[in-house]
Design a protein around this motif. Structure first.
Motif, PDB file in Angstrom:
ATOM      1  N   CYS A  31       8.576 -11.274   3.815  1.00  0.00           N
ATOM      2  CA  CYS A  31       7.834 -10.238   2.667  1.00  0.00           C
ATOM      3  C   CYS A  31       8.995  -9.151   2.549  1.00  0.00           C
ATOM      4  O   CYS A  31       9.326  -8.468   3.435  1.00  0.00           O
ATOM      5  N   LYS A  32       9.212  -9.063   1.257  1.00  0.00           N
ATOM      6  CA  LYS A  32      10.183  -8.029   0.570  1.00  0.00           C
ATOM      7  C   LYS A  32       9.345  -6.897  -0.316  1.00  0.00           C
ATOM      8  O   LYS A  32      10.006  -5.785  -0.327  1.00  0.00           O
ATOM      9  N   ASP A  33       8.346  -7.381  -0.657  1.00  0.00           N
ATOM     10  CA  ASP A  33       7.561  -6.422  -1.583  1.00  0.00           C
ATOM     11  C   ASP A  33       6.116  -6.464  -0.986  1.00  0.00           C
ATOM     12  O   ASP A  33       5.355  -7.454  -1.201  1.00  0.00           O
ATOM     13  N   ALA A  36       3.473  -8.049  -3.431  1.00  0.00           N
ATOM     14  CA  ALA A  36       3.315  -9.414  -3.813  1.00  0.00           C
ATOM     15  C   ALA A  36       2.447 -10.154  -3.463  1.00  0.00           C
ATOM     16  O   ALA A  36       1.867  -9.931  -2.352  1.00  0.00           O
ATOM     17  N   CYS A  39       2.497 -12.009  -0.130  1.00  0.00           N
ATOM     18  CA  CYS A  39       2.453 -11.089   0.818  1.00  0.00           C
ATOM     19  C   CYS A  39       1.037 -10.632   1.173  1.00  0.00           C
ATOM     20  O   CYS A  39       0.446 -10.545   2.555  1.00  0.00           O
ATOM     21  N   PRO A  67       8.281  -3.795   4.461  1.00  0.00           N
ATOM     22  CA  PRO A  67       6.890  -4.156   3.914  1.00  0.00           C
ATOM     23  C   PRO A  67       5.991  -5.178   4.781  1.00  0.00           C
ATOM     24  O   PRO A  67       4.698  -4.957   4.810  1.00  0.00           O
TER      25      PRO A  67
END
Length: 258
Positions: A31-33, A36, A39, A67
């Motif tokens: 997960c980067k956001d 999202a 996520c 995140p």
């Protein structure tokens, strides 16, 4: 049991299959956001799994970015079982974890007021990270602790901390205690280098009755800080039963005649 059989049992029990839990964990790892959908869905899947989702989430935390770690804390915090509490306590002691995550663990434990949690928090009063110390002192200061000597001692110690945020949380907690034994620490805080902390100390003395605070409070009236004078005047009225407002000369004259 075959994988199909495990899937059917999981569906009947309302639980996600093990493969889904593992996949959800890996989605959090990637997960980067936080916002999202993939996520958020992963965190929801692990939360809905209840106790079964706790340990896989916890074990994957070191592999996650911020995140994923923050979303994982919602998973651990949503479950109020003893297993969840133990994992959060473990996080408190793990100095390899980012301070933000450890501070979140402190906040999630705030309503779990058992002896295990109290012991874990008291161990962190001198944690190397100021944000963790501040989070711990905030929780301890807000607990209805009934004058627990260990907590009051921790608050008094933190009121001398090198970090002003920690000191502020400690002085707030000392005032909220309403305990006369907190008076000396509040009087010391009247002389703090930070304006806000001095005001918080004066506010605390509106609740903590401590006769030796009267003279320092009167001297604290001699300031250009309007907010400070207002807080001090209220504290003096609480301490003495007199109401001379913010009139510094009148308070001095009254005290001299006592």
């Amino acid at each position: 049991m075959t994988s199909m059989g495990a899937l059917i049992v999981s569906l009947l029990l309302g639980l996600p299959p093990r493969e889904d839990l593992a996949e959800a964990v890996e989605r959090l790892v990637a997960c980067k956001d936080m916002g999202a959908p993939v996520c958020v869905y992963a965190a929801a899947t692990l939360t809905n799994a209840g106790p079964a989702g706790l340990r896989p989430t916890y074990q994957a935390l070191p592999r996650m970015g911020q995140p994923g770690q923050i979303l994982s804390m919602t998973v651990l915090g949503a479950d109020e079982s003893a297993a969840s509490t133990q994992l959060l306590v473990n996080l408190l002691a793990d100095r390899k974890m980012p301070p933000l995550i450890r501070s979140l663990a402190v906040s999630l434990l705030a309503e779990r007021r058992d002896k295990q949690v109290q012991r874990a928090l008291l161990k962190l009063v001198e944690d190397p990270d100021a944000s963790v110390r501040a989070a711990v002192i905030r929780v301890l200061g807000n607990w209805p602790h009934g004058g627990d000597a260990r907590i009051l001692k921790a608050l008094a110690h933190a009121a001398l901390d090198r970090d002003k945020n920690v000191r502020r949380e400690a002085v707030l907690g000392l005032g909220l205690s309403g305990r006369p034994e907190c008076g000396p620490a509040l009087v010391k805080a009247l002389h703090d280098v930070d304006d806000e902390i001095r005001r918080v100390a004066a506010d605390g003395l509106k609740w903590v009755k401590y006769a030796p605070a009267v003279k320092p409070l009167i001297e604290a009236l001699n300031t250009e800080d309007t907010l400070m004078r207002r807080s001090v005047a209220g504290a003096l009225t609480h301490q003495t039963g007199k109401n001379f407002g913010e009139d510094y000369p009148l308070w001095r004259e009254w005290h001299r005649n006592q």
